[in-house]
Design a protein around this motif. Sequence first.
Motif, mmCIF file in Angstrom:
data_model
loop_
_atom_site.group_PDB
_atom_site.id
_atom_site.type_symbol
_atom_site.label_atom_id
_atom_site.label_comp_id
_atom_site.label_asym_id
_atom_site.label_seq_id
_atom_site.Cartn_x
_atom_site.Cartn_y
_atom_site.Cartn_z
ATOM 1 N N GLN A 18 0.835 -1.142 -0.307
ATOM 2 C CA GLN A 18 0.111 0.170 0.108
ATOM 3 C C GLN A 18 0.762 1.331 -0.040
ATOM 4 O O GLN A 18 0.542 2.352 -0.578
ATOM 5 N N LYS A 19 1.998 1.084 0.327
ATOM 6 C CA LYS A 19 2.562 2.658 0.437
ATOM 7 C C LYS A 19 3.683 2.829 -0.091
ATOM 8 O O LYS A 19 3.690 3.568 -0.653
ATOM 9 N N PHE A 20 3.848 1.770 -0.491
ATOM 10 C CA PHE A 20 4.428 1.998 -2.320
ATOM 11 C C PHE A 20 4.431 2.153 -3.105
ATOM 12 O O PHE A 20 4.260 2.646 -4.525
ATOM 13 N N SER A 21 2.702 1.782 -3.425
ATOM 14 C CA SER A 21 1.728 2.312 -4.133
ATOM 15 C C SER A 21 1.811 2.551 -5.723
ATOM 16 O O SER A 21 1.578 2.456 -7.172
ATOM 17 N N ASP A 22 1.998 4.240 -5.136
ATOM 18 C CA ASP A 22 2.250 5.140 -6.324
ATOM 19 C C ASP A 22 3.447 5.161 -7.229
ATOM 20 O O ASP A 22 4.059 6.950 -7.593
ATOM 21 N N GLU A 23 4.570 4.625 -6.149
ATOM 22 C CA GLU A 23 5.766 4.238 -6.688
ATOM 23 C C GLU A 23 6.333 4.081 -8.299
ATOM 24 O O GLU A 23 7.081 4.664 -8.871
ATOM 25 N N VAL A 24 6.011 2.470 -8.435
ATOM 26 C CA VAL A 24 6.401 2.177 -10.016
ATOM 27 C C VAL A 24 5.316 1.670 -10.385
ATOM 28 O O VAL A 24 4.083 2.110 -9.522
ATOM 29 N N THR A 25 5.058 1.480 -11.593
ATOM 30 C CA THR A 25 3.665 1.432 -12.588
ATOM 31 C C THR A 25 2.922 -0.046 -11.969
ATOM 32 O O THR A 25 1.987 0.326 -11.858
#
Length: 142
Positions: free
Chosen positions: A41-48
Amino acid sequence: MKKEKQFVVIGLGRFGTSVARSLHRSGYQVLAVDINAERVQKFSDEVTHVVQADTTDEASLEALGIRNFDVAVVAIGDDIQANVLTTLLLKEMGVRYIVAKARNFLHGKMLKKIGADRVVHPEYDMGQRVAHNLVSTNVFDY
Ligand code: ATP
């Protein structure tokens, strides 16, 4: 047209997130995978794409279409068993190039034996780089 390399990064600790973020910033498609929903969830906007999955489960890897990836980075650290099983499954599925993070040198040796193409020891490797950098540049010249 040359096909762009497809990357999958497994394990979103400090090492895995750093690798995934850097690849994404360099313009590559990155799939990031972690067993932990909070980290996903925390990383969801960071990569494809970011997906929650247990990569020691062959069916989950199949469902992710892992065999189509050119490069996999196994960045699971503490759980040596999960790290080794994941590397083995990726190798068996035919991922072309596998980079795996090792906790110690015996672990690294095992990863090589099961087919990891490159083994990294982040703290050790970084220590060497820092030392090399200190003696090869004029850091005292300021
Ligand atoms: P780092 O040292 O890079 O900061 P860390 O200490 O935060 O990492 P590790 O134990 O090295 O955490 O694991 C990295 C990530 O791997 C964690 O986010 C963990 O949830 C994930 N992970 C562990 N087991 C699995 C698994 N079987 N499938 C997918 N991800 C996993």
